[in-house]
Design an enzyme around this catalytic site. Structure first.
Site, short mmCIF file in Angstrom:
data_model
loop_
_atom_site.label_atom_id
_atom_site.label_comp_id
_atom_site.label_asym_id
_atom_site.label_seq_id
_atom_site.Cartn_x
_atom_site.Cartn_y
_atom_site.Cartn_z
CE LYS B 95 -0.70 3.52 5.26
NZ LYS B 95 0.43 2.66 4.85
CD GLU B 117 2.69 4.99 -2.13
OE1 GLU B 117 3.53 5.88 -2.38
OE2 GLU B 117 2.55 4.50 -1.00
CB SER B 383 -3.33 0.43 11.82
OG SER B 383 -4.34 -0.29 11.14
#
Lengths: 274, 406
Positions: B95, B117, B383
């Site tokens: 991210k 968000e 990830s």
């Protein structure tokens, strides 16, 4: 000529458009609310199609939508309710909803069914202009439905012209860049935005919405445009728990203010019709 | 980075991937989204921007992340598996790549306030991190239910100086946190940039997020060439919620038809259990968060709340790029249940000493079903790391040890 256009041909000033969410407070209150509003002399009625994810709406309308969905409201039920109430009133009815539901119903079928049920126009806030030009304009024209696009204080003049050209019936002026149900007092910036729009000599009448909750807001909107759209404040009034037959006329009177309503034309007509 | 915009798998000039994408937004958002659409490519292509971006990815995030050949996992599945270690990034997941890119973009656009968000909290932490890095105020919208489920990440965001605003509307999870962030943006049209965390939302977000995450596949090509003598693997696998890590891992292979792209969705308690997030199977075409894509909805067009044990995969839609890749047959979609993902996480931990995020564990659990050949080279995007999922893992471990003891 559409009911909306003929309204504005007859009456250019002090237009009051009241919004409510279909299915709130109860599943079958739609017909009663429309009858009461038209008897109270409202000029236009905007019926909200309740949606799970209403991006442009504030907490009041979100909560009413959730309640309406919990009550079991669906698009087919709503169209049936409108078909039933249509003979009782000549007030133009505008459906406001989000594009996803129109897509799932099938746009062409939805426009045809809505028109047949007695709907006069649509507000679809998340319908992009480019998609409208590509497919929806023709479908709406074929069905005979008006569509009102939104403009905001940030909308550049050239785009205002495009949105005005795409709209029929009226143009929806969002009072400030905000979700529905916001602050009521208009500041200098908003007034200058209203004046700017008034001076643009647009083809459509202009109704100001978002943040109008009382007579003062309504009067200001009527001064700078053709009228006002009131939503969240009306839903809060409905939430008060009083009988609809009492709360609705009182609310409309409160918004119209101390002067007797100038638009007795509708109330007379609908009273005599019912 | 070479220009691949002529490919049918890349976004077109109007923001579409085939029939998916576009910008279905209320007029109140038009100014902000239009400004972004008109400037994002130009800003991203500036050499100075690229320099700043890559310097931060190297010195702050810790890139390039390793491409690790996993010998015992490979032996277990009788194929050759390489893990792209996004779990080793600063803040623990991929991210941060996008958050770094978007904060640099926001500053060049003159924005002074950041909103985001978050579901599991990884994107919220990444955004709070980059805001602390550049000294901008940060508001993170998070569903009330997720706040209760993800306490450690909420604490991290607060320590980083972000305001975490609980979302009480709708189903009080990621979908509603996204709605609320969009409403905030509508209410702050001048000073605010919205850092979306996944490859979702109105154009140009899916393309912008994909481009920032494409550093993953850019590195894979170089690293694979170094380690194997070829830059194309036989397959790339990644988990998909909204789809940002998959978009980044697939990006440089989109136009390499000999590379299989495998997207792994969360089946929750089972695809047809009524508690699932397998959007490519259960979804139909519609509009969610300003994008035309596949989403889970009722016949009447009401968006359905998905379910997955993993808070990062329980999104009712899928990015428009993935909708197009899957529907056009370019990518394969597999789905993995909660239970299978938990087993996949434990398997990697015991075979390689790496505790993966529960999201990434979905991709791991699908390896056995992808019919790989022994000499296939498979790259799996790991990830994120599993720190945030420890409570879930320990509970599972206790349960399985109870059932296995007589």
């Amino acid at each position: 000529m559409s009911r909306i256009t003929s309204l504005f041909n007859r009456k250019r000033q002090d237009i009051l458009n009241i919004y409510f969410t279909a299915g709130h407070p109860t599943l079958d209150s739609t017909g009663t609310i429309i009858r009461e509003l038209s008897q109270a002399g409202v000029d236009l009625i905007e019926v909200g199609i309740p949606y799970s994810d209403p991006l442009a709406d504030g907490p009041t309308i979100q909560a009413s939508s959730q309640q309406a969905l919990a009550n079991g409201m669906t698009l087919p039920i709503l169209l049936e309710q409108i078909r039933e109430v249509r003979p009782d009133t000549d007030v133009p009815l505008v459906l406001m909803g989000y594009l996803n539901q129109v897509m799932q119903y099938g746009a062409e079928r939805f426009f045809r069914d809505a028109r047949t049920a007695g709907v006069d126009g649509l507000i679809l806030p998340d319908l992009p202009l480019v998609e409208f030009d590509r497919t929806y304009r023709e479908l709406l024209q074929k069905a005979g439905l008006d569509i009102a696009f939104l403009v905001t204080p940030q909308t550049p003049p050239e785009r205002i012209r495009q949105l005005d050209a795409a709209s029929s019936g009226f143009l929806y002026l969002v009072s400030s860049s905000a979700i529905t149900g916001g602050n009521s007092a208009f500041g200098d910036e908003q007034i200058s935005y209203f004046t700017r729009l008034a001076d643009m000599d647009l083809r459509n009448p202009r109704l100001i919405g978002f943040g109008i909750a009382d007579h003062a807001g309504y009067a200001t909107a009527c001064h700078y445009a053709n009228g006002a759209i009131v939503g969240s404040a009306f839903i809060r009034a409905l939430d008060g728990g009083q009988p609809l037959g009492q709360v609705i006329p009182a609310f409309v009177q409160h918004i119209r203010g101390p002067q007797p309503a100038t638009s007795s034309e509708y109330s007379k007509r609908s009273t005599s019709a019912s | 980075m070479h220009d691949l915009t002529t490919s049918s798998y890349h976004v077109d000039t109007e923001g579409y991937y085939g029939p998916f994408g576009g910008a279905f937004i209320p007029e109140m958002l038009y100014g902000n989204v239009e400004q972004l659409r008109l400037t994002y490519r130009a800003i991203m292509d500036e050499p100075e921007f690229q320099q700043d971006f890559h310097r931060l990815l190297r010195d702050y995030v810790g890139r390039p992340t390793p491409l690790y050949f996993a010998p015992r996992l490979s032996e277990c599945y009788n194929t050759r598996i390489y893990l792209k270690r996004e779990d080793l990034n600063h803040t623990g997941a991929h991210k941060i790549n996008n958050a770094i890119g978007q904060i640099l973009l926001a500053m060049r656009m003159g924005k002074t306030r950041i909103i985001a968000e978050t579901g599991a909290g990884q994107h919220g932490v990444a955004t709070a991190t980059v805001c602390a890095l550049v000294g901008l105020p940060c508001v993170v919208y998070m569903g009330e239910l997720d706040i209760a489920r993800q306490a450690p990440n909420v604490a991290r965001m607060r320590m980083l100086g972000a305001e975490v605003r609980p979302v009480t509307s709708g189903s009080r999870t990621l979908k509603d946190a996204t709605n609320e962030a969009i409403r905030d943006w509508i209410n702050h049209p001048e000073d605010t940039h919205y850092i979306i965390g996944s490859a979702v939302g109105p154009h140009p977000y899916p393309d912008m997020v994909t481009r920032f995450q494409s550093v993953i596949s850019e590195e894979i090509r170089t690293q694979l060439l170094d380690q194997t003598g070829r830059s194309n693997p036989d397959a790339v696998m990644a988990c998909v919620g909204g789809g940002s890590n998959a978009a980044g891992a697939f990006y440089h292979f989109l136009d390499q038809p000999d590379v299989r792209l495998i997207a792994v969705e969360a089946a929750g308690l089972g695809i047809h259990s009524g508690h699932s997030a397998a959007t490519s199977v259960l979804g139909t075409e519609g509009i969610i968060h300003g994008s035309r894509t596949l989403l889970m909805q009722t016949d009447d067009g009401q968006i359905v709340e998905p379910y997955s044990l993993s808070a990062g995969l329980d999104y009712p839609g899928i990015g428009p790029l993935h909708a197009h890749l899957i529907r056009s047959g370019r990518a394969e979609a597999l789905s993995v249940t909660d239970q299978e993902a938990l087993e996949g996480a434990l398997e990697l931990t015991r075979l390689e000493g790496i505790i993966p995020a529960l999201e990434s564990a979905h991709a791991l659990a699908a390896i056995g079903r992808a019919a790989f050949q022994p000499d296939d080279v498979v790259v799996l995007c790991l990830s994120g790391r599993g720190d945030k999922d420890m409570a879930t893992y320990i509970e599972h471990l206790d349960q399985s040890s109870e059932t296995s003891t007589p």
